[in-house]
Design a protein around this motif. Structure first.
Motif, mmCIF file in Angstrom:
data_model
loop_
_atom_site.group_PDB
_atom_site.id
_atom_site.type_symbol
_atom_site.label_atom_id
_atom_site.label_comp_id
_atom_site.label_asym_id
_atom_site.label_seq_id
_atom_site.Cartn_x
_atom_site.Cartn_y
_atom_site.Cartn_z
ATOM 1 N N LYS A 27 0.861 -1.154 -0.063
ATOM 2 C CA LYS A 27 -0.097 0.099 -0.004
ATOM 3 C C LYS A 27 0.833 1.261 -0.066
ATOM 4 C CE LYS A 27 -4.292 -1.846 1.548
ATOM 5 N NZ LYS A 27 -5.175 -1.846 2.876
ATOM 6 N N GLY A 30 2.681 1.847 -3.508
ATOM 7 C CA GLY A 30 1.732 2.002 -4.771
ATOM 8 C C GLY A 30 1.497 0.830 -5.533
ATOM 9 N N PHE A 34 -5.876 -1.972 -6.137
ATOM 10 C CA PHE A 34 -7.308 -1.744 -5.525
ATOM 11 C C PHE A 34 -8.260 -2.057 -6.969
ATOM 12 C CE2 PHE A 34 -4.980 0.956 -2.872
ATOM 13 C CZ PHE A 34 -5.565 0.962 -1.533
ATOM 14 N N GLY C 38 -0.378 3.521 -9.140
ATOM 15 C CA GLY C 38 -0.216 3.943 -7.659
ATOM 16 C C GLY C 38 -0.817 5.262 -7.425
ATOM 17 N N LYS C 40 -4.001 7.548 -7.171
ATOM 18 C CA LYS C 40 -5.087 7.102 -7.218
ATOM 19 C C LYS C 40 -6.290 7.963 -7.604
ATOM 20 C CE LYS C 40 -4.020 3.178 -5.658
ATOM 21 N NZ LYS C 40 -3.453 2.413 -6.804
ATOM 22 N N GLY C 49 -6.474 14.926 -3.294
ATOM 23 C CA GLY C 49 -5.255 14.891 -3.136
ATOM 24 C C GLY C 49 -4.705 13.325 -3.193
ATOM 25 N N SER C 52 -2.029 12.987 -6.087
ATOM 26 C CA SER C 52 -1.067 13.828 -5.892
ATOM 27 C C SER C 52 0.533 13.017 -6.438
ATOM 28 C CB SER C 52 -0.620 14.298 -4.563
ATOM 29 O OG SER C 52 -1.712 14.957 -4.054
ATOM 30 N N ILE C 78 4.166 7.971 -6.982
ATOM 31 C CA ILE C 78 4.627 6.973 -5.739
ATOM 32 C C ILE C 78 5.549 5.800 -6.185
ATOM 33 C CG2 ILE C 78 2.480 5.542 -6.220
ATOM 34 C CD1 ILE C 78 3.939 6.257 -2.771
ATOM 35 N N GLU C 79 5.410 5.507 -7.405
ATOM 36 C CA GLU C 79 6.197 4.452 -7.807
ATOM 37 C C GLU C 79 7.750 4.633 -7.967
ATOM 38 O OE1 GLU C 79 3.266 5.268 -9.485
ATOM 39 O OE2 GLU C 79 2.190 3.377 -9.489
ATOM 40 N N GLN C 91 7.557 6.119 3.621
ATOM 41 C CA GLN C 91 6.861 5.012 3.421
ATOM 42 C C GLN C 91 7.164 3.904 4.787
ATOM 43 O OE1 GLN C 91 8.807 3.992 -0.521
ATOM 44 N NE2 GLN C 91 6.563 4.131 -1.440
ATOM 45 N N GLY C 103 -5.625 2.606 2.670
ATOM 46 C CA GLY C 103 -4.612 2.653 1.788
ATOM 47 C C GLY C 103 -4.851 3.397 0.687
ATOM 48 N N PHE C 104 -6.215 3.937 0.309
ATOM 49 C CA PHE C 104 -6.274 4.637 -0.833
ATOM 50 C C PHE C 104 -5.707 5.843 -0.939
ATOM 51 C CE2 PHE C 104 -8.821 6.055 -4.514
ATOM 52 C CZ PHE C 104 -8.895 4.910 -5.290
ATOM 53 N N THR C 106 -3.032 6.670 0.846
ATOM 54 C CA THR C 106 -1.706 6.765 1.047
ATOM 55 C C THR C 106 -0.773 7.232 -0.102
ATOM 56 O OG1 THR C 106 -2.525 4.871 2.641
ATOM 57 C CG2 THR C 106 0.130 5.277 1.924
ATOM 58 N N PRO C 107 -0.773 7.035 -1.171
ATOM 59 C CA PRO C 107 0.217 7.182 -2.084
ATOM 60 C C PRO C 107 0.210 8.990 -2.201
ATOM 61 C CG PRO C 107 -0.761 5.282 -3.030
ATOM 62 C CD PRO C 107 -1.552 5.903 -1.728
ATOM 63 N N LEU C 110 1.735 10.278 0.937
ATOM 64 C CA LEU C 110 3.111 10.069 1.004
ATOM 65 C C LEU C 110 4.052 11.019 0.159
ATOM 66 C CD1 LEU C 110 3.438 6.139 0.798
ATOM 67 C CD2 LEU C 110 3.892 7.792 2.781
ATOM 68 N N ALA C 112 2.800 14.208 -0.486
ATOM 69 C CA ALA C 112 2.603 15.466 -0.011
ATOM 70 C C ALA C 112 3.733 15.436 1.334
ATOM 71 C CB ALA C 112 1.147 15.567 0.786
ATOM 72 N N ASN C 135 -5.088 16.564 1.423
ATOM 73 C CA ASN C 135 -5.260 14.967 1.126
ATOM 74 C C ASN C 135 -6.253 14.360 2.100
ATOM 75 O OD1 ASN C 135 -2.282 15.598 0.569
ATOM 76 N ND2 ASN C 135 -2.674 13.999 -0.514
#
Lengths: 758, 282, 160
Positions: A27, A30, A34, C38, C40, C49, C52, C78-79, C91, C103-104, C106-107, C110, C112, C135
């Motif tokens: 999570k 990334g 989902f 990653g 969303k 957010g 982001s 995020i990747e 992370q 976790g939606f 979360t990316p 992170l 931000a 966010n």
């Protein structure tokens, strides 16, 4: 603040420790998939045409112009539904696609599959529906008397609960009429899924949901397929909070996939999501409380009307909770509580965290404060004199046999020291970034509220969860269809397996319908108990079988053997074997776990309808700017009856997150419906708390009194944080302003334009 | 699509593609695009035109490039020169939005709730428009012509905004039902011009276009102690508040009622005045 | 309407984007054309957010960036936060602090927090709250997220 840091040791964390989430790394990286992230070769995109009217007859639907567009692969209407034309959680009353009538704004009328979302959008615009709008029924108070808007009638369910001496009268009486607005679950991950047609004529559906098996059964019925040919797999769930208990795009996706012979993916937009799932029931609640001069409750009378919207969803269970818990966690010897949930042309309402109890808690706690005022008594003291304890009777006549540390919960919360100083920076005052207030404009208020709710399903529902445990080559694998929606069941399942089997490595198989029986719903604070219980039982069965096999193979006494630290050892120390070595031949067990049976409510709303109860208290400290009606929640303190803490980190996460939803309902969250239409179906206008709105949550105490019958003594903890938090925040605003504020959410004008402000 | 590097590039592209959409920060345009409500035939991308993302002083005026982001308005010397504009910019959306959205975009969108607009109104800002064939300068009231309507011709873009540098405090207050990332229910900018012995008040979200509270301003000019900076007397403040509220022409919508807006704009007026002239009646 | 093929530089690599529609957002192109889901999609109007990313070092909502307009920019998603496969400090901190539930969000969070700590290694609580106010998180109530930011700030200061 409770110390929740993950233990840094090398030993895998067991029950009671802050084990990290097994899905945490994907999570944060990334890479966690989902439901909206799914992708398939040759995949098409699906979309839904929705009614613009809250109430209309459909004269005709012309799909021709849409079918003719390049890139469009299917346009389907009600006529294309091969099986049951309707579905529903408790009553099958909701059309898969509307055929002759639409009953709410946003009701699905047709679905499309095409090569690109832009093509989908054009196709949806090209479908010609001839509607004849009719007057919508939008006032729930008029619903019972109005012409039925559905063949099942406008009354979804009424419970008229009568308990004790109906002639009882208290010397002191207080009365009030309260209202709670429609709240949205506002999960972040939109409804989405991927349906893939299978070679056997069936379909594989990857979807974010709370209850795979009940979805499967409903989908199969609508498709006219045997349940075995409809296989659901849980895709990554971006939050749920009740909104994924009903079907949304499930049948539509499968219809499109079966019709086109190609995989089809659908993702709702945020606006569509507001139309595409049920909301928290708006409620109107009249109450009269009777007490003696010492503040002992004598009788509670209440009239509850909940707006179920166009279709039944879980309304029957919601009104049962609202009615059963209407008097609050107090000893009430006499009660007359009439609860009705009705059908209207408003958006359908159903499950949301704490359902039924959230609404009535707002009302009964306001009444308790009003009663304290009438008695000239401290509101916490009034509650203390009336709180339930084990052995007491609810207004349903049910005696609480489990733990009920209500007094402990109340005192821990009310007596916890507060750290909240008045802020100097306008950014931290009401109005926030708008910098509307200086410290001199602000009045502070403080209040405590208490709430409770049942755990698990009630009223005789045959509630179970299934789990498979398998151990092979020293590694345990747990299979359970429990929907992980963010709550952390995956963490807990690993902790339980490690605890029972003494094994370090625990794998979790995907949650799907094809490999294991139903886990029931991820709702009603039930999965720690139910699926946790199923995993425990399955692991215990595996342990039992494994130890028996080892005992037989090596000629040792089975009662001498234990599993610990990846070894089988005898208590006497004369036998020891590596777990890997004794599990080259696997051991597997599947267990279906049931809770203690419950009874339906009788015609007076009496009966042992519930399994167990959990209690929580919140104390809110708020700063209010009375002239502008703006509120800053400064601090929330909570304590909760949890049975036993299985993972402190996750427990605190539930308490904080649930409280945030309560804060939202108190001061900003409402789906505004006018004439049956949602006016704020976006995150621009449906506001949920940001980091600048949410105060620190102080956990004063997690009251640990193990619950008899609950696996490991643990109670579910998901819902209580959302129940008394709203009531506490609004009570604190009343305290700050001296206003009655009988409605949640409190809107700025409710304060700023109130006439009676002192 | 044209990714413009200079103003001339951008104007030339607009002349060639009169149906083109201008893209600066994208924070408004892309919302419509994502919803399928705005089709794109041609896009002129402005975010790499350095001239647009600059500001400079000319005499007593500042020329603010239309491409300055909300975050830019809070950086360097600008907050000191234009404190109300910096404060308004800080209330726009989220950090992400403030990094992308621009002053020119806020103007072009011309939303009644545009956060910088009441400040620009109070500052008597003018809007510099440019096309391949020339340029013109409009007062704010001439540029924002209605709800989400502006005076831009198809071949024009906003080059800059001209605002005066004034001696005196400037305040911006905004009511929203959340502490951050919220559309204004009502907003107010108050700008003091000591040199001109005037106070100017701009109002947001209380009419189809940003308003000035002219009567209130005229009233106040006579009641401020300009020589010693002393605040107006309490009854003069009350009258000022009344006149500001009276200037509002709000409507009921899902973000607030007309009654609330009228009331709240008065409260903001009182508070802004108190912040600008501390010591008097709150 | 189709756009000419273009190249986006994402996480230090050039990605060809063929067959694109002009109206596609950077979020859409990342997720559906470049195989980088990653970031969303929770609102697609800049109010949550979740999408982001950093564009030339600035935190923006990728749903509001027209993909084709980001040509020549350096996009970090995020990747790309931990290109070497190990988790980045932020992370690790989110996992450790329990800041992740569904976790939606979360990316986006992170991205931000990473941007914030680059600019301000020791932010006070109000600064953190403002920095992540764009966010939305619906699961956590932000408490564990704030705890995670503290841990991440410690980790980053220790490393530098």
């Amino acid at each position: 603040m409770t110390d929740t840091r993950v233990e840094a040791g090398t030993r895998p964390p067991r029950l009671g420790e802050s084990a990290p989430r097994p899905d945490g790394t994907p999570k944060v990286a990334g890479s966690f998939a989902f439901s909206s992230d799914l992708w398939h070769d040759r995949m098409l995109w699906g979309g839904t045409l929705r009614s613009p009217h809250p109430s209309a007859r459909i004269r005709s639907i012309d799909i021709g112009p849409a079918v003719a567009l390049a890139g469009v692969h299917a346009v389907l209407t009600a006529a294309d539904v091969p099986g049951s034309p309707t579905y529903g959680l408790e009553h099958s009353d909701q059309p898969v696609l509307a055929s002759d009538v639409v009953r709410y704004e946003g009701e699905p009328v047709a679905v499309v599959a095409a090569d690109h979302p832009a093509t989908v959008r054009r196709a949806l615009e090209a479908i010609v529906v001839d509607y004849e709008p009719t007057d919508p029924l939008v006032d729930p108070l008029q619903a019972e008397a109005a012409d039925p808007i559905h063949p099942d009638g406008n009354l979804i369910r009424r419970i008229h609960l009568r308990h004790g001496d109906q002639g009882a009268v208290g010397e002191v009486q207080v009365e009030g009429t309260y209202e709670v607005g429609m709240q949205d679950q506002a999960f972040l991950g939109p409804e989405s899924g991927l349906a893939v047609p299978a070679e056997d004529g069936g379909v594989d559906l990857f979807v974010a949901t709370q209850w795979l098996h009940v979805d499967r059964d409903q989908v199969a019925a609508c498709l006219g397929l045997e349940p075995e040919r409809v296989r659901l797999t849980l895709a990554g769930v971006g939050g749920a909070f009740g909104a994924r208990e009903d079907l949304s795009l499930h049948v539509h996706l499968c219809l499109l996939a079966l019709h086109t012979g190609r995989p089809v993916k659908m993702v709702y937009s945020r606006e569509e999501s507001f139309h595409g799932h049920v909301h928290r029931h708006p409620a109107r609640m009249w109450y009269r409380h009777h007490a003696d001069r010492d503040g002992r409750l004598v009788r509670v009378e209440a009239r509850l009307v909940l707006d179920g919207g166009a279709y039944a969803s879980s309304s029957s269970a919601v009104i049962a909770n609202a009615t059963c818990f209407a008097a609050g966690p107090y000893r009430v010897p006499s009660a007359d509580i009439d609860g009705a949930v009705v059908r209207t042309n408003n958006p359908p309402c159903g499950a949301m965290r704490g359902f039924g109890a959230v609404q009535t808690c707002f009302a009964h706690e306001a009444q308790m404060d009003r009663l304290a005022d009438a008695l000239g008594m401290d509101p916490v003291e009034l509650r203390r004199r009336n709180v339930l304890a084990t052995g007491d009777r609810l207004v349903t006549g049910q005696v609480i046999v489990g733990t009920a540390p209500v007094a402990e919960v109340l005192d821990a919360c009310a007596e916890h020291p507060s750290a909240a100083a008045l802020a100097a920076d306008p950014m931290s005052l009401p109005g926030g970034a708008g910098r509307t207030a200086d410290a001199g404009h602000v009045r502070r208020g403080e209040a405590v509220a208490l709430g409770f709710k049942n755990l698990l399903f009630s009223e005789g529902f045959d509630d179970s969860s299934a789990a498979v445990c398998r151990i092979e080559d020293g590694v345990a694998t747990v299979t359970c269809a429990c929907a992980e929606v963010g709550q952390g069941f995956v963490t807990l399942a690993q902790q339980i397996a490690r605890e029972v089997l003494g094994v370090s490595e625990v794998l979790l198989a995907p949650a799907e319908t094809a490999t294991v029986g139903s886990a029931g719903s991820t709702s009603a604070s039930r999965q720690t108990w139910m699926s946790g219980g199923a995993v425990q039982a399955a692991c215990e069965e595996v342990r039992h079988r494994l130890l028996r096999r080892v005992a037989e193979s090596y000629g040792v006494d089975v009662d001498e053997l234990v599993l610990a630290d990846d070894r089988v050892v005898s208590l006497g120390g004369d036998f020891e074997a590596d777990l890997t070595a004794v599990t080259t031949v696997p051991v597997e067990a599947e267990v279906e776990f049931h809770h203690a049976p419950t009874q339906p409510l009788d015609e007076d709303g009496q009966g042992d309808a519930h399994v167990s109860f959990a209690f929580a208290a919140h104390r809110a400290i708020v700063d209010v700017d009375p002239d502008l009606g703006l509120v800053k929640v400064v601090e929330l303190t909570t304590s909760q009856d949890v049975g036993r803490v299985l993972n402190p980190l996750q427990a605190v996460g539930q308490l904080e997150g649930g409280a945030a939803q309560g804060v939202g309902l108190a001061v900003m969250e409402e789906v505004q419906v006018q004439d049956g239409r949602i006016r704020n179906a976006s995150f621009t206008d449906y506001l949920i708390p940001t980091a600048l709105d949410m105060p620190p949550v102080e956990v004063a105490a997690l009251i640990e009194q193990p619950e008899p019958g609950a696996p490991f003594g643990a109670k579910g903890i998901g819902e209580p944080p959302s129940i008394s938090s709203t009531a506490a925040v609004v009570a604190a605003i009343r305290h700050a302003t001296g206003l009655d504020l009988e409605r949640a959410p409190v809107r700025p004008a409710d304060i700023a334009l109130a006439e009676a402000r002192p | 699509m044209t990714i413009a590097r200079t103003l001339d590039d951008a104007c030339a592209a607009l002349a060639e593609h009169p149906q083109a959409r201008l893209l600066a920060g994208g924070t408004d345009l892309m919302v419509g695009v994502n919803r399928g409500q705005v089709g794109l035939d041609h896009v002129v991308v402005l975010d790499r035109v350095d001239e647009l993302r600059a500001w400079h002083r000319t005499g007593d005026d500042l020329l603010l490039g239309a491409g300055l982001t909300y975050a830019d308005l809070g950086r360097g010397d600008l907050p000191g020169l234009l404190p109300a504009l910096a404060q308004a910019a800080r209330t726009v959306g989220s950090p992400q939005i403030r990094n992308a959205g621009t002053l020119g975009g806020n103007l072009a969108t011309a939303s009644p709730a545009g956060d910088t607009l009441p400040v620009l109104a109070a500052l008597d800002a003018t809007v510099l428009l440019r096309s391949a064939t020339g340029s013109r300068e409009l007062p704010l009231a001439g540029f924002v012509t209605g709800v989400k309507q502006n005076a831009l011709e198809p071949d024009e873009l906003i080059e800059a905004v001209r605002v005066p540098v004034l001696d005196g405090p400037q305040e911006f207050l905004k009511v929203g039902t959340r502490n951050a990332m919220v559309i204004s229910v009502v907003s107010l900018a108050l700008v003091v011009d000591r040199g001109g012995r005037g106070v100017r008040v701009g109002l947001g979200s209380v009419a189809p276009v940003p308003l000035r509270a002219a009567e209130a301003e005229a009233h106040l000019a006579d009641h401020v102690g300009w020589d010693d900076g002393s605040p107006p007397a309490p009854d003069a403040v009350d009258r000022f508040v009344e006149l500001v509220a009276g200037a509002a022409r709000p409507i009921d919508d899902h973000r607030g009622s007309a009654d609330y807006r009228r009331h709240a704009v008065g409260v903001l007026a009182r508070r802004a005045l108190h912040r600008a002239f501390p010591g008097g009646d709150r | 309407m189709s756009a000419d093929p273009y190249v986006l530089r994402v996480n230090g690599r050039d990605h060809e984007v063929p067959d694109a529609h002009l109206g596609e957002s950077l979020l859409w192109v990342l997720r559906e054309r470049l195989g980088l889901p990653g970031s969303k999609n929770a609102c697609e109007e800049g109010e949550c957010g979740s999408c982001s990313v950093q564009v030339d070092g600035e935190l923006v909502c990728s749903c509001l960036v027209l993909a084709a307009s980001a040509v020549g920019r350096e996009v970090i998603t995020i990747e790309g936060l931990a290109p070497d496969g190990e988790l980045a400090d932020v992370q690790r901190a989110f996992v450790e602090a329990g800041a992740v539930q569904c976790g939606f969000c979360t990316p986006g969070l992170l991205m931000a927090v990473d941007t914030l700590l680059d600019a301000d290694p020791s932010p006070d609580e109000l600064t953190v709250r403002e920095a992540i106010s764009g966010n939305l998180c619906r699961c956590t109530g932000y408490g564990r997220i704030l705890a995670a930011v503290e841990i991440a700030a410690d980790l980053r200061r220790e490393a530098s």
